[in-house]
Design an enzyme around this catalytic site. Sequence first.
Site, PDB file in Angstrom:
ATOM      1  N   CYS A 112       0.808  -1.272  -0.128  1.00  0.00           N
ATOM      2  CA  CYS A 112       0.019  -0.133   0.003  1.00  0.00           C
ATOM      3  C   CYS A 112       1.000   1.191  -0.195  1.00  0.00           C
ATOM      4  O   CYS A 112       1.964   1.344   0.222  1.00  0.00           O
ATOM      5  CB  CYS A 112      -0.744   0.157   1.161  1.00  0.00           C
ATOM      6  SG  CYS A 112      -1.841  -1.483   1.440  1.00  0.00           S
ATOM      7  N   ARG A 129       4.158   0.908  -6.565  1.00  0.00           N
ATOM      8  CA  ARG A 129       4.054  -0.087  -5.229  1.00  0.00           C
ATOM      9  C   ARG A 129       3.218  -1.150  -5.681  1.00  0.00           C
ATOM     10  O   ARG A 129       3.115  -2.169  -4.961  1.00  0.00           O
ATOM     11  CB  ARG A 129       4.051   0.358  -4.053  1.00  0.00           C
ATOM     12  CG  ARG A 129       5.130   1.600  -3.511  1.00  0.00           C
ATOM     13  CD  ARG A 129       4.234   2.360  -2.451  1.00  0.00           C
ATOM     14  NE  ARG A 129       4.289   1.681  -1.364  1.00  0.00           N
ATOM     15  CZ  ARG A 129       5.242   1.721  -0.188  1.00  0.00           C
ATOM     16  NH1 ARG A 129       6.541   2.135  -0.529  1.00  0.00           N
ATOM     17  NH2 ARG A 129       5.176   1.012   0.801  1.00  0.00           N
ATOM     18  N   TRP A 188      -2.944  -2.203  -1.457  1.00  0.00           N
ATOM     19  CA  TRP A 188      -2.656  -3.539  -2.186  1.00  0.00           C
ATOM     20  C   TRP A 188      -3.249  -4.474  -1.165  1.00  0.00           C
ATOM     21  O   TRP A 188      -2.720  -4.622  -0.019  1.00  0.00           O
ATOM     22  CB  TRP A 188      -1.124  -3.670  -2.184  1.00  0.00           C
ATOM     23  CG  TRP A 188      -0.412  -5.149  -2.249  1.00  0.00           C
ATOM     24  CD1 TRP A 188      -0.256  -5.978  -1.345  1.00  0.00           C
ATOM     25  CD2 TRP A 188      -0.217  -5.438  -3.561  1.00  0.00           C
ATOM     26  NE1 TRP A 188       0.490  -6.980  -2.151  1.00  0.00           N
ATOM     27  CE2 TRP A 188       0.444  -6.867  -3.342  1.00  0.00           C
ATOM     28  CE3 TRP A 188      -0.340  -5.051  -5.043  1.00  0.00           C
ATOM     29  CZ2 TRP A 188       0.531  -7.629  -4.539  1.00  0.00           C
ATOM     30  CZ3 TRP A 188      -0.009  -5.956  -6.018  1.00  0.00           C
ATOM     31  CH2 TRP A 188       0.569  -7.232  -5.845  1.00  0.00           C
ATOM     32  N   ASN A 210      -1.014   0.544   6.010  1.00  0.00           N
ATOM     33  CA  ASN A 210      -0.216  -0.348   5.177  1.00  0.00           C
ATOM     34  C   ASN A 210       0.256  -1.288   6.026  1.00  0.00           C
ATOM     35  O   ASN A 210       0.983  -1.179   6.776  1.00  0.00           O
ATOM     36  CB  ASN A 210       1.017   0.463   4.534  1.00  0.00           C
ATOM     37  CG  ASN A 210       1.938  -0.422   3.689  1.00  0.00           C
ATOM     38  OD1 ASN A 210       1.320  -1.674   3.359  1.00  0.00           O
ATOM     39  ND2 ASN A 210       3.113  -0.085   3.689  1.00  0.00           N
ATOM     40  N   GLY A 211      -0.215  -2.664   5.936  1.00  0.00           N
ATOM     41  CA  GLY A 211       0.428  -3.620   6.775  1.00  0.00           C
ATOM     42  C   GLY A 211      -0.991  -4.541   6.903  1.00  0.00           C
ATOM     43  O   GLY A 211      -1.665  -4.801   6.264  1.00  0.00           O
ATOM     44  N   GLU A 266      15.714 -22.791 -12.785  1.00  0.00           N
ATOM     45  CA  GLU A 266      15.315 -21.345 -12.521  1.00  0.00           C
ATOM     46  C   GLU A 266      16.481 -20.378 -12.767  1.00  0.00           C
ATOM     47  O   GLU A 266      16.475 -19.402 -13.452  1.00  0.00           O
ATOM     48  CB  GLU A 266      14.689 -21.269 -11.071  1.00  0.00           C
ATOM     49  CG  GLU A 266      14.449 -19.813 -10.652  1.00  0.00           C
ATOM     50  CD  GLU A 266      13.413 -19.128 -11.564  1.00  0.00           C
ATOM     51  OE1 GLU A 266      12.527 -19.948 -12.364  1.00  0.00           O
ATOM     52  OE2 GLU A 266      13.272 -18.055 -11.502  1.00  0.00           O
ATOM     53  N   LYS A 316      16.388 -17.368 -15.405  1.00  0.00           N
ATOM     54  CA  LYS A 316      16.900 -15.905 -15.084  1.00  0.00           C
ATOM     55  C   LYS A 316      17.806 -15.307 -15.990  1.00  0.00           C
ATOM     56  O   LYS A 316      17.667 -14.514 -16.697  1.00  0.00           O
ATOM     57  CB  LYS A 316      17.246 -15.762 -13.649  1.00  0.00           C
ATOM     58  CG  LYS A 316      16.308 -16.077 -12.445  1.00  0.00           C
ATOM     59  CD  LYS A 316      15.414 -14.868 -12.223  1.00  0.00           C
ATOM     60  CE  LYS A 316      14.146 -14.925 -13.049  1.00  0.00           C
ATOM     61  NZ  LYS A 316      13.019 -15.986 -13.142  1.00  0.00           N
ATOM     62  N   GLU A 347      16.252 -14.831 -19.723  1.00  0.00           N
ATOM     63  CA  GLU A 347      15.283 -13.787 -20.023  1.00  0.00           C
ATOM     64  C   GLU A 347      15.624 -12.428 -19.807  1.00  0.00           C
ATOM     65  O   GLU A 347      15.195 -11.589 -20.367  1.00  0.00           O
ATOM     66  CB  GLU A 347      13.821 -14.253 -19.162  1.00  0.00           C
ATOM     67  CG  GLU A 347      14.154 -14.068 -17.497  1.00  0.00           C
ATOM     68  CD  GLU A 347      13.063 -14.060 -16.812  1.00  0.00           C
ATOM     69  OE1 GLU A 347      11.774 -13.903 -17.335  1.00  0.00           O
ATOM     70  OE2 GLU A 347      12.973 -14.644 -15.799  1.00  0.00           O
ATOM     71  N   HIS A 391      24.174 -37.903 -20.208  1.00  0.00           N
ATOM     72  CA  HIS A 391      23.536 -38.509 -21.496  1.00  0.00           C
ATOM     73  C   HIS A 391      23.000 -37.683 -22.444  1.00  0.00           C
ATOM     74  O   HIS A 391      22.175 -37.505 -23.042  1.00  0.00           O
ATOM     75  CB  HIS A 391      21.762 -38.945 -20.966  1.00  0.00           C
ATOM     76  CG  HIS A 391      22.066 -39.905 -19.748  1.00  0.00           C
ATOM     77  ND1 HIS A 391      22.112 -41.307 -19.956  1.00  0.00           N
ATOM     78  CD2 HIS A 391      22.096 -39.686 -18.409  1.00  0.00           C
ATOM     79  CE1 HIS A 391      22.325 -42.176 -18.718  1.00  0.00           C
ATOM     80  NE2 HIS A 391      22.136 -40.942 -17.882  1.00  0.00           N
ATOM     81  N   LYS A 446       5.072  -9.041 -18.075  1.00  0.00           N
ATOM     82  CA  LYS A 446       5.145  -9.512 -16.535  1.00  0.00           C
ATOM     83  C   LYS A 446       4.010 -10.404 -16.576  1.00  0.00           C
ATOM     84  O   LYS A 446       4.417 -11.438 -15.645  1.00  0.00           O
ATOM     85  CB  LYS A 446       4.743  -8.202 -15.496  1.00  0.00           C
ATOM     86  CG  LYS A 446       4.984  -8.441 -14.107  1.00  0.00           C
ATOM     87  CD  LYS A 446       6.342  -9.276 -13.774  1.00  0.00           C
ATOM     88  CE  LYS A 446       6.105  -9.687 -12.321  1.00  0.00           C
ATOM     89  NZ  LYS A 446       7.402 -10.655 -12.196  1.00  0.00           N
TER      90      LYS A 446
HETATM   91  C1  AGP Z   1       9.728 -15.709 -14.749  1.00  0.00           C
HETATM   92  O1  AGP Z   1      10.817 -14.693 -14.301  1.00  0.00           O
HETATM   93  C2  AGP Z   1       9.201 -14.978 -15.864  1.00  0.00           C
HETATM   94  N1  AGP Z   1       8.469 -13.673 -15.673  1.00  0.00           N
HETATM   95  C3  AGP Z   1       7.678 -15.888 -16.384  1.00  0.00           C
HETATM   96  O2  AGP Z   1       8.172 -17.140 -16.608  1.00  0.00           O
HETATM   97  C4  AGP Z   1       6.508 -15.910 -15.172  1.00  0.00           C
HETATM   98  O3  AGP Z   1       7.198 -16.754 -14.185  1.00  0.00           O
HETATM   99  C5  AGP Z   1       5.460 -16.654 -15.854  1.00  0.00           C
HETATM  100  O4  AGP Z   1       5.079 -16.049 -16.969  1.00  0.00           O
HETATM  101  C6  AGP Z   1       4.379 -17.217 -15.022  1.00  0.00           C
HETATM  102  O5  AGP Z   1       3.801 -16.123 -14.510  1.00  0.00           O
HETATM  103  P1  AGP Z   1       2.938 -16.081 -13.190  1.00  0.00           P
HETATM  104  O6  AGP Z   1       3.585 -16.467 -12.137  1.00  0.00           O
HETATM  105  O7  AGP Z   1       2.237 -14.659 -13.000  1.00  0.00           O
HETATM  106  O8  AGP Z   1       1.842 -17.118 -13.571  1.00  0.00           O
END
Ligand code: AGP
Length: 612
Positions: A2, A27, A73, A99-100, A485, A489, A492, A508, A607
């Site tokens: 928030c 935020r 939020w 906020n909290g 993961e 990172k 991307e 393999h 995002k």
């Molecule tokens: C991860 O860094 C990416 N931004 C992407 O793989 C993301 O995790 C994926 O699109 C899933 O998004 P969500 O967790 O909002 O469902």
Amino acid sequence: MCGIVGYIGNKEAYQVIIKGLKRLEYRGYDSAGIALLNGSMNVYKKAGKVTDLEKIVAGKNLDANIGIGHTRWATHGEPNDTNAHPHVSQSGSIAIIHNGIIENYASIKEELTKRGYTFQTDTDTEVLVNLIEEVQKKENTSLDNAVRIALNEVVGAYAIVVLNKNNPNQLIAARKGSPLVVGIGDGEFYIASDASPIIEYTPNVVYLEEQEYVVINRDGQYTIKTLGNVEKSHEIQKLEMSIEAIEKGGFEHFMLKEIYEQPKAIEDSLRGRMNAQQGWIKLGGLTEYINRINKADRFLITACGTSWHSGLIGEYLIEDLARVPVEVEYASEFRYRNPIINENDVVIAISQSGETADTLAAISLAKERQALIYGICNVIGSSIPRMAHAGSYTHAGPEIGVASTKAFSTQISLITLIALRLAMVKGTIPTSKLREILYELENIPKKIEETLLLDAQIKEIASIYKNATNFLYLGRGYNFPVALEGALKLKEISYIHAEGYPAAEMKHGPIALIDENMPVVFLATNQSAYEKIVSNVQEVKARKGKIIAVVHKGDTQIRALADHIIEVPETEEILSPLITIVPLQLLAYHIAIMRGCNVDQPRNLAKSVTVE
Ligand code: AGP
């Protein structure tokens, strides 16, 4: 999180507050509101954006030189007009923004209801403002002292500003666990969650410390006290940062800020949900369906991207601890392959945004086939939690950087609690082991803080390999999904091709790739398969691969083999992903920066992938 803005002075409060709320939009929020005092208490609030709030106040009575404003939020209660802040006490004389999270709001609400209070919203904040009103009446005391007494009764985190209809010359603010800054102008004061709404008016600020409150008067006087009623004075500090830098909390990018927020994000996500000393775990969504979940034949975890990696760790955790079969499915595949699903299945959907189209479609299919749907999401009131039968929110706060970081670690934290809760119900692990893990889980934020201290060393490693064209990430057991993961990172945000693989699987096929130009990142903290991972490292070394190894502090065997070692604090093996992912996030971040990439908005990425 928030956003909070308060103002008292000689300017038009409305303009200062609305502009301040816009400075806090980064935020993340889902509704906004404002309260202005000019003889009457005028409260305007609206689900949506600050611009939506501006639309509903057009033409209204906005003359005032004192007021409070809020971007919400959602934590308790759906994002809607009613639950938006400010909230007003039953008598209408006190308005509050917050906020909290007030953890014990339910018991306080019950007590206030017995005393005749009625509630218009689902929020913990409305409970707090009525508690303050009740204390002031019962103790027959000043409002600021009533705030102090009331805050001594609440458990949780808060940053609040209180507006008193009967005193237009005073603002009261307090904080515990959520930040608050007081801007000191010429005959005027600003209060905000951070300095971004303040900096254009004055560089002079005072930061409230934990469990302190401030009483601000229009005559230019302000008093800071502890909740124990001890007066304090703090040095006035001068802001030097740019507005944009402040929005990022002083970090260069949102992604780096969010990597560093992981300790707090995990603490916020665990708060009120576990107690190692007493050995309990409380997940509201799980409790409601615990019988059906306990009888489930299997769990299906469906997600995309980073959330799918969390799901893979979830599979290891739930099978390891609760001995229930788990299958992890890419949502985009699951929804189209005509899977076998029935009413005995529990489908866990993991999603930071709660809006990923494939994940939404996957659970819609599962719901049609009578499975129980459980959501683990970060955005309150988003589509996936609304479609699920039950769920648990991560309290990571808004994740702005496209590359998911704190969402990943808070998802894993919650899945760990779910696996442990199930293990408790099924009696598959001894209580002593359960408490051992819970104690260690409580220590994880500190251990992540310690791991973040390796940032400079990791940046050094990044500078050596920033021009590599390929990376391999290898791990075993709980560290295999971390390898995936870490590779994601890097891919991307730096656009370098990287693959995550089970370390033993390398022979393999992928071992054919190894040569002196191939950096290989090993996650080598496993206690249970350590000797095997050492052999894998030797296999890479024998082929001149460049080895970057994440190891436990004091490791000697891999130290002798690797080109670079990153020593992280030891932890329970099942919790190791929460630690081992941090160096990989930082490595990807620094390499991307050195390659001139747009870390917060990488090319081609969104995002939230709300389309197929
Ligand atoms: C991860 O860094 C990416 N931004 C992407 O793989 C993301 O995790 C994926 O699109 C899933 O998004 P969500 O967790 O909002 O469902």
